[in-house]
Design an enzyme around this catalytic site. Structure first.
Site, PDB file in Angstrom:
ATOM      1  N   CYS A  52       1.312  13.231 -12.011  1.00 37.30           N
ATOM      2  CA  CYS A  52       0.185  12.627 -12.995  1.00 37.30           C
ATOM      3  C   CYS A  52      -1.042  12.497 -12.170  1.00 37.30           C
ATOM      4  O   CYS A  52      -0.996  12.563 -10.767  1.00 37.30           O
ATOM      5  CB  CYS A  52       0.631  11.201 -13.497  1.00 37.30           C
ATOM      6  SG  CYS A  52       1.009   9.899 -12.024  1.00 37.30           S
ATOM      7  N   CYS A  54      -2.827   9.681 -11.561  1.00 38.07           N
ATOM      8  CA  CYS A  54      -2.935   8.580 -10.830  1.00 38.07           C
ATOM      9  C   CYS A  54      -2.189   8.729  -9.479  1.00 38.07           C
ATOM     10  O   CYS A  54      -2.671   8.118  -8.371  1.00 38.07           O
ATOM     11  CB  CYS A  54      -2.551   7.453 -11.349  1.00 38.07           C
ATOM     12  SG  CYS A  54      -0.957   7.107 -12.156  1.00 38.07           S
TER      13      CYS A  54
END
Length: 144
Positions: A52, A54
């Site tokens: 992802c 993040c």
């Protein structure tokens, strides 16, 4: 291996290298995790890596910088990759099963015991420097 698995295996190579080139050891099997945990004395910094955004923009840069800046360095830098090395990730999570599964996430263990855990909720939406400073504090507190 099916086409999807082959594609995913290839696409995560730079995401893995970002940590391994900074000194992290990849634990890709449950056996690797158990072997590390059975012998790890001192402070282990564990990042549960993820594909992802993040992880890319926050977690991986934060742990790399935290290690560089920490006055007391962790004795061990290890990583498992959620969604990729599923058995290794599940096995690592058993060592801190008191916290819900989260990826990416960062665990600091002292002599195999969880000293601090930073879940995705404390990574996503924060500035990289905030995450870095939290990791650095956790490392230094565990190293005392």
């Amino acid at each position: 291996m099916n086409a999807y698995d082959e594609y995913m295996k290839g696409i995560v190579v730079p995401m893995r290298k970002e940590l391994t080139e900074s000194g992290f050891t990849e634990l890709t099997t449950a056996e690797d995790v158990n072997e590390h945990m059975s012998t790890a004395q001192g402070v282990s910094l564990v990042i549960i890596n993820s594909i992802c955004g993040c992880a890319a923009g926050l977690a991986r840069p934060a742990v790399r910088e935290a290690v560089e800046l920490a006055e007391r360095k962790p004795d061990h830098l290890v990583t498992v990759f959620a969604g990729q090395d599923k058995e290794a990730t599940a096995q690592m999570r058993q060592y801190f099963e008191e916290v819900p599964p989260s990826s990416p996430s960062i665990a600091v263990l002292k002599d195999g015991q969880l000293a601090h855990f930073i879940p995705r909720e404390e990574i996503e939406g924060f500035e990289m420097e905030q995450v870095r400073d939290a990791v650095k504090r956790a490392i230094e507190e565990a190293a005392q």
